[in-house]
Design an enzyme around this catalytic site. Sequence first.
Site, PDB file in Angstrom:
ATOM      1  N   SER A 107      -1.397  41.849 -25.666  1.00 58.65           N
ATOM      2  CA  SER A 107      -0.956  42.773 -24.701  1.00 58.65           C
ATOM      3  C   SER A 107      -2.270  43.358 -24.166  1.00 58.65           C
ATOM      4  CB  SER A 107      -0.161  43.819 -24.981  1.00 58.65           C
ATOM      5  OG  SER A 107      -0.083  45.096 -24.217  1.00 58.65           O
ATOM      6  N   LYS A 153      -1.122  44.679 -31.851  1.00 55.66           N
ATOM      7  CA  LYS A 153      -1.385  43.475 -30.885  1.00 55.66           C
ATOM      8  C   LYS A 153      -2.705  43.075 -31.209  1.00 55.66           C
ATOM      9  CE  LYS A 153       2.462  42.879 -29.033  1.00 55.66           C
ATOM     10  NZ  LYS A 153       3.283  41.591 -28.917  1.00 55.66           N
ATOM     11  N   ASN A 170       7.933  45.501 -37.109  1.00 57.16           N
ATOM     12  CA  ASN A 170       8.160  44.708 -35.863  1.00 57.16           C
ATOM     13  C   ASN A 170       7.245  43.733 -35.467  1.00 57.16           C
ATOM     14  OD1 ASN A 170      11.233  45.299 -35.416  1.00 57.16           O
ATOM     15  ND2 ASN A 170      10.322  47.306 -35.348  1.00 57.16           N
ATOM     16  N   TYR A 192       0.700  50.518 -30.689  1.00 54.08           N
ATOM     17  CA  TYR A 192       1.036  49.278 -30.152  1.00 54.08           C
ATOM     18  C   TYR A 192      -0.124  48.338 -30.065  1.00 54.08           C
ATOM     19  CZ  TYR A 192       3.011  45.826 -26.737  1.00 54.08           C
ATOM     20  OH  TYR A 192       3.441  44.706 -26.293  1.00 54.08           O
TER      21      TYR A 192
END
Length: 247
Positions: free
Chosen positions: A109, A150, A84, A146
């Site tokens: 982020s 990023k 994703n 995560y």
Amino acid sequence: MAQSVLLTGAAGRVGQAILADLADEYEWRLLDREPPTEELPGEFVVADITDDDAVYEAMEGIDAVIHLAGDPRPEAPWGSVLANNIDGTHAVFQGAVDAGVERVAFASSNHAVGAYETDERTPDMYRPHDEFRLDGTELPRPGNLYGVSKAAGETLGRYYHDEYGLSVVCVRIGNLTKGHPPIDYERGQAMWLSYRDCAHLFDRCLRAEYGYELVYGISDNDRKYYSIDRAREVLGYEPRDNSAAHD
């Protein structure tokens, strides 16, 4: 004529903040994996960011992209962030180049640099200070997968700018909440981003001239340990909110 803008992940919080203030400013094409549950501006495309063909098709006739879509969970497992957040972001950048899109604003982020906060050599970052402030020139130090995804998206943006001349700005978004900053959560107050400052920042990403930029997306908080100087200088960002005003 207004710019035509593809907004991926349009149903998420960042997308909601952007559209709340900018609905009438651009010709929107909104992309999300679920159909809308409320009336939204422009055209809506139901598609998954992992569907390369759907992403490429959504780029047709677009001037600029704001890419928000992906798995937003800090605890997301590798399989999900790979599909994703990394493969999906690659599809967006490649689709933009193939379609002749002029610029992409990528939602990175604070998690891309989250490990700086756990380093024992890092000063106390929950009070205002001048000796330690991340400004985008530091190397990424993700504190979870995560954040790794990023950081990978930022690097993809660098590549697509260098190789194809695509204008790319990566925005390391802080803690976006509506109305007021988090209560009794000093870290969240330091990296708070209000809804109206979020919309203004991405508006500047669509209007300013730049090559490749990496900026922090927070409001003008007294406690901030991220610098917004580059966003001010290059994008013309003029935040109006400060978490200290809500003490």
